[in-house]
Design a protein around this motif. Structure first.
Motif, short mmCIF file in Angstrom:
data_model
loop_
_atom_site.label_atom_id
_atom_site.label_comp_id
_atom_site.label_asym_id
_atom_site.label_seq_id
_atom_site.Cartn_x
_atom_site.Cartn_y
_atom_site.Cartn_z
N THR B 77 67.43 58.13 54.12
CA THR B 77 66.73 57.30 53.12
C THR B 77 65.22 57.55 53.10
OG1 THR B 77 66.41 55.53 54.72
CG2 THR B 77 68.40 55.42 53.36
N THR B 79 63.36 56.80 55.71
CA THR B 79 62.81 55.91 56.74
C THR B 79 63.18 56.46 58.11
OG1 THR B 79 64.78 54.51 56.66
CG2 THR B 79 62.98 53.95 55.16
N TYR C 102 66.04 45.34 40.30
CA TYR C 102 64.73 45.43 40.94
C TYR C 102 64.12 44.04 40.99
CZ TYR C 102 65.19 50.45 40.22
OH TYR C 102 65.63 51.75 40.24
N ARG C 103 64.05 43.45 42.18
CA ARG C 103 63.49 42.11 42.31
C ARG C 103 61.97 42.16 42.19
NH1 ARG C 103 65.57 41.05 48.09
NH2 ARG C 103 64.99 43.24 48.13
N PRO C 104 61.38 41.43 41.24
CA PRO C 104 59.91 41.42 41.12
C PRO C 104 59.26 40.98 42.43
CG PRO C 104 60.89 40.42 39.17
CD PRO C 104 62.02 40.65 40.16
N GLY C 105 58.16 41.62 42.77
CA GLY C 105 57.45 41.29 44.00
C GLY C 105 58.02 41.99 45.22
N HIS C 106 59.22 42.53 45.10
CA HIS C 106 59.82 43.27 46.20
C HIS C 106 59.56 44.77 46.03
CE1 HIS C 106 62.07 40.44 48.65
NE2 HIS C 106 62.27 39.73 47.56
N ALA C 107 59.90 45.50 47.08
CA ALA C 107 59.66 46.94 47.07
C ALA C 107 60.80 47.72 46.42
CB ALA C 107 59.45 47.42 48.51
N TYR C 109 61.86 48.54 43.33
CA TYR C 109 61.55 49.58 42.35
C TYR C 109 60.70 50.68 42.98
CZ TYR C 109 59.38 52.04 38.51
OH TYR C 109 58.92 53.03 37.68
N ALA C 110 59.71 50.29 43.77
CA ALA C 110 58.81 51.27 44.38
C ALA C 110 59.56 52.23 45.31
CB ALA C 110 57.68 50.55 45.14
N TYR C 111 60.47 51.70 46.11
CA TYR C 111 61.26 52.56 47.00
C TYR C 111 62.12 53.53 46.18
CZ TYR C 111 60.38 50.97 51.80
OH TYR C 111 59.81 50.73 53.04
N ALA C 113 61.53 54.55 43.18
CA ALA C 113 60.64 55.50 42.51
C ALA C 113 60.19 56.57 43.49
CB ALA C 113 59.42 54.77 41.94
N ARG C 118 67.74 53.79 48.28
CA ARG C 118 67.26 52.76 49.19
C ARG C 118 68.45 51.99 49.76
NH1 ARG C 118 66.99 47.64 46.10
NH2 ARG C 118 67.68 48.37 44.07
N ARG C 125 64.46 48.80 54.93
CA ARG C 125 63.30 49.01 55.79
C ARG C 125 62.12 48.16 55.37
NH1 ARG C 125 61.60 49.89 60.70
NH2 ARG C 125 59.68 51.05 60.86
N ALA D 215 54.11 55.65 40.12
CA ALA D 215 54.91 54.92 41.11
C ALA D 215 55.36 55.88 42.20
CB ALA D 215 56.12 54.29 40.44
N GLY D 216 55.30 55.44 43.44
CA GLY D 216 55.86 56.22 44.54
C GLY D 216 54.88 56.71 45.59
N ASP D 260 55.55 39.51 39.45
CA ASP D 260 55.14 40.44 38.40
C ASP D 260 56.37 40.87 37.62
OD1 ASP D 260 52.46 40.31 39.18
OD2 ASP D 260 52.68 41.96 40.59
N MET D 262 59.11 42.24 34.99
CA MET D 262 59.24 43.58 34.39
C MET D 262 60.13 43.53 33.16
SD MET D 262 59.96 45.93 37.77
CE MET D 262 60.41 44.81 39.09
N ALA D 281 53.90 47.58 45.93
CA ALA D 281 54.98 46.72 46.43
C ALA D 281 55.55 47.41 47.65
CB ALA D 281 56.06 46.53 45.37
N GLY D 282 55.64 46.67 48.75
CA GLY D 282 56.08 47.28 50.00
C GLY D 282 55.17 48.41 50.44
N ILE D 284 53.87 50.66 48.48
CA ILE D 284 54.06 51.84 47.63
C ILE D 284 53.59 51.51 46.21
CG2 ILE D 284 55.81 53.40 46.67
CD1 ILE D 284 57.51 52.80 49.16
N SER D 285 52.98 52.46 45.56
CA SER D 285 52.47 52.21 44.21
C SER D 285 53.62 51.95 43.25
CB SER D 285 51.63 53.39 43.73
OG SER D 285 52.39 54.57 43.72
#
Lengths: 356, 356, 356, 356
Positions: B77, B79, C102-107, C109-111, C113, C118, C125, D215-216, D260, D262, D281-282, D284-285
């Motif tokens: 993943t 990580t 993708y939960r807002p405020g959580h990572a 989407y970023a993970y 992306a 994930r 993680r 993002a990422g 935030d 989406m 988030a987490g 990560i951009s």
């Protein structure tokens, strides 16, 4: 990725190309309170500098070091020490002919394959000229380990070894080869002259001995003294082999032969009956002299034409004119000393950090 | 200072003692999306594990690897990947006799001099058992570099070399020595048997060849491929020498002999007529096979009594009973492969970071 | 790139996911000779562990720590200390509904992306569960700095500040909020209950004070104590702001107001008349208490439906069921303490390395 | 320990003191092939340089940058870029009066407590003059991230905030405060004049916005974008607080307010309805603008006499003459931009290394 910093606690970063305006080193993590001056560093530079005999390159550089930071009223302050050496005798036109050619044994093709661009003048960043910055940094490192004495010398040149029975450290400064065996030095004069005249070059092996290293320096597992020394030495231009203690010969001994027997000495410290291990066990110093040997290949820049290709992928014949050392191992000797000093100084500070 | 992490971008950290509950590695920076399982890693562990023939230690460890993190539904993943190997066959009582003795050639005295304390059971952290964790990490690294094929083998044992003309990689798995020369493997059986019976031990030299490495990996100046390989190999227990390409023999060649001539090949890439350099120039891969050779000293644990001292500084005679490899170089072979994989994978990612 | 190691000389690496088999930390560089046991570490784990009151998540984890290496007969040996905490109460099915959301405020989407994959179970993680490993590592760090006393507490919750005049450290353990102001703790009960019942969540600010730090720790320029503390605190889940000393309020003072005047004290050490700077100057400790404040955003996992998208890029409405803390700042308090301990211990060893 | 290097893959090292011969930066790991010149870097230097208005120090430095290495024929080569700025207007005699005095708010006492020696001229290494080297390095970093636009401005000065409704980026260059609100800039003239005339000083808050970050980027856990930005900003002289996104205000929001939300956008990318998180988030951009805020305390050098002690531990009254900024936050603005560029460029390369 470019990675121009070495060390863990005492770290130095070098910069500069063979034919750029200057080159230098930034030494970070040096303890404060050490007396230092440009005059202290200069003799180390002079030992390495080119043009001092007919057995080294005829490029003439004074290699004058300037201290630009980190020293106040003659004393280190604990802040980074910036050392700069200006290049004065670049003759870049010597290289225009080979701008598009890949010299065998040189980094030309590899740099182009990696970066798609290279400063071809004198090898650019891959030139052994970078080692001037290390010698300056190494001088600073010596101040950190006054208890240690470091001596390096050429122990084999063009396949001709010194006689261990003839080793006399006081001879090292008496000949242009850093050779501790006066008889060998005599033989090498002819050897190197012949190679130079033939437009050829020779390899050499440098041995380095550090005495006064107390037991306990070195950091298991991945910063073993052996490991850091190997990395340090292998990073020197033209080096292709490193041994600690008996090195490859140790692989030919039995367990009994290789055992460094101990007898009771003062303060509970051992008296060793041999030093096959070269002063380390489990990557940690044992109190014996730290010994390593470093193999330098022959200078890749030779006048003899060599088959190669150019950047267009076409066949060419390369003749490297410029001004080159017939045996880079000779001037590599002060560099080996500098790297030994830098590794040991780093480990002294590392040890002190963990152990108080 | 303890320094148990290796690598720059792909980093791994090992932990664990010879006779502790378990040992392991955390591999950080591994790209996501790679298919992986415990079953994939296990064969690499099995190649190194003890007790597989009479030529290795009789300690029996299954060396089963568990993946504790960093993998989801069979895929990495991105990580950290935590790998754990439980110790099952510790017989710590074997060591009680030498708790206060310093075995020559071992790290006992050096650890005590450094730390003032050591886990004496089986050498504790300085035991070659730590290399099990590296082999597990190395298996992960191989997934990062599918374009590369790595082959290591013992090329010399107890001073007896293989015949280069006899090298046949398919033989390596056919004998207990990782020997590519069937005739040599036959000779070595007797050699190692004799040493074992005499309570003695032998050294060995391991050669490692990586093919498929593209030109351009390696990071000047202080992360040259040569430099990182030297550090990686010298960090293996019992290793005292490292060569890249011709290594020390290169120091005996002339510039013409040592030149790796090039001819035009496909896509502007060179066809090399030789590989004295071992696949690197200026610390960067050239597209040729990356070749290194690693010298293992004879196992320091021998049954023959050896003169030494104890922690009170008194004279003692040391006999190391326990269960030991008569030649650590043999089981060092998969470790050399693992370190090669870890260094190359790290440099692939480093290169990609800077170059896109 | 994954980067799961923190520290310069005392380094720790964490691994593990919210719903994996286990998580852990490897602490490297710890000095030898420190008495340690699982029993010593456990109370720090208990302070952070979930399920202890109705104001924290109802996930029940014993968070039992196992020491797997680096300790011999109850004492650190200077080798890496591997700490493992098994996960016992994962209910991964809770998360299947949001595997593609993708939960807002959580990572989430970023993970995706970044990695394209994930472990969605409980945030994988990116879950605050990772901080259990830090608390274990922090316990080790405390042993390195016995001269220092660290106290963290929630000083503001949901916008409701404690009264500085009411601060009584002995109250911190008397309520489920790590609140040193008994009256505020009373008010917060209602506040957090209301948020929990409404399916909402609250933010908090944690203040941390370290007394006993001698003048001289901290490493200019890029390892200033302020800088390392900021990095340490900002790496904690949900943290969005860090202040040293007066922090943002200092930007509203004049030079005279902000000056921490000194008077002669014992041994030439100053007596400070104020501590606007929070115990550092130029990034180096001044001998005053080191003070920092850390802002935690409200828990992002809320029962209230929130507009979002899924991995196919379609509109969805997200409701995060699972079991969550209504205010992550509360259980963040022991984590802030742990990070303070880890940074200070690292700097103590760093200082000692350079200064002897 | 001195630690003058920042960054993981794109690393820079700064050196130099306020009143030494020169100061500089070595930027390592920069990709090759980027067009660069001293003329490109200079405008960034000019934005930070002293003596440009009556609201900054009257020390006059041209801050001319020289590129000493790493660039060949106007293009980066992938080797270290050495940047040097000579000091021309040092008036060290200004400081002789305070050589033995410890100025409150300055690093004088802390440096002496740590190192036992300091270059007291203009604060030596702890002077904000060091940030000139960062601005030069930051200019290089910008070339690595052409997709990103970075804008920093003072959003609060001496407690007087700009009106968010008045923000106009085109105003930033129209006043000596990097103020995007023309009305506020007008008010600040008086404010700073008054402080300057009173021999006092003021604090400020700088906001920095980076748009175009995909993002990422960002590296869990200990190299989160938030964490590296916090470290970078806190390493700037006089900074005591850092916020990402809403920062401390986020601690006063509920989970619903802080979310935030989406909506589906192009290519599966989200359209965000808010940016409380400041683009991460987490760690990560997320593709949103990366937003941080940095608190600068008031300049510690003030003409108003302040109670303090000297190096002998005696009471003194300190008046700092020299030439100083009445509000260091103003000239800190280009430094904040530079640090944002350096962190983002590093993370772009980190991401590329792991992800290809």
């Amino acid at each position: 990725m470019s990675w121009n910093t070495f060390g863990r606690v005492l770290r130095f970063t070098t910069w500069g190309e063979s034919h750029g305006a200057a080159l230098g080193a930034v030494v970070d993590g040096c303890p404060p309170g050490l007396a230092i001056s440009e005059e202290f560093i200069q003799p180390f530079m002079d030992a390495r500098k080119p043009g001092t005999s007919r057995f080294t390159t005829q490029r003439r550089e004074d290699d004058l070091v300037r201290i630009l930071s980190g020293v106040f009223e003659g004393t280190t302050t604990g802040t980074p020490i910036s050392l700069m050496i200006e290049n004065t005798d670049q003759r870049s036109k010597d290289y225009s002919a080979i701008a598009q050619q890949y010299r065998p044994g040189h980094a030309d093709y590899a740099y182009d394959a990696k970066y798609g661009i290279r400063d071809y003048r004198g090898g650019g960043r891959s030139s052994a000229r970078e080692t001037a910055a290390r010698v300056a940094a190494g001088a600073v490192a010596r101040l950190v380990i006054p208890e240690v004495t470091i001596t390096a010398y050429v122990c084999e040149l063009g396949g001709d070894r010194i006689d261990p029975a003839n080793i006399d450290y006081s001879e090292i400064a008496n000949n242009p080869f850093f050779c501790p065996d006066a008889a060998a030095a005599k033989r090498w004069e002819e050897k190197v002259d012949a190679a130079r005249k033939a437009g050829s070059s020779l390899g050499a092996i440098v041995e380095c001995v550090a005495t006064g290293v107390p037991a306990g320096w070195g950091a298991p597992i991945y910063a073993k003294l052996d490991s850091d020394l190997a990395a340090a030495m292998m990073s020197i231009n033209a080096v292709k082999g490193v041994e600690i203690g008996d090195g490859f010969e140790a692989a030919r001994l039995t367990g009994e032969e290789n055992a460094d027997r101990m007898r009771p000495g003062e303060d509970g410290k051992p008296i060793y009956l041999a030093n096959h291990a070269g002063g380390t066990a489990g990557g940690i110093s044992t109190g014996q002299p730290v010994v390593c040997r470093v193999a330098f290949k022959p200078t890749s820049s030779i006048l003899t034409p060599v088959e190669s290709i150019n950047s267009a992928g076409e066949a060419v014949e390369v003749v490297t004119k410029g001004r080159h050392d017939p045996c880079v191992g000779i001037r590599g000797t002060p560099v080996v000393e500098a790297m030994m000093a830098l590794v040991l100084a780093d480990h002294k500070l590392l040890h002190r950090g963990q152990m108080g």
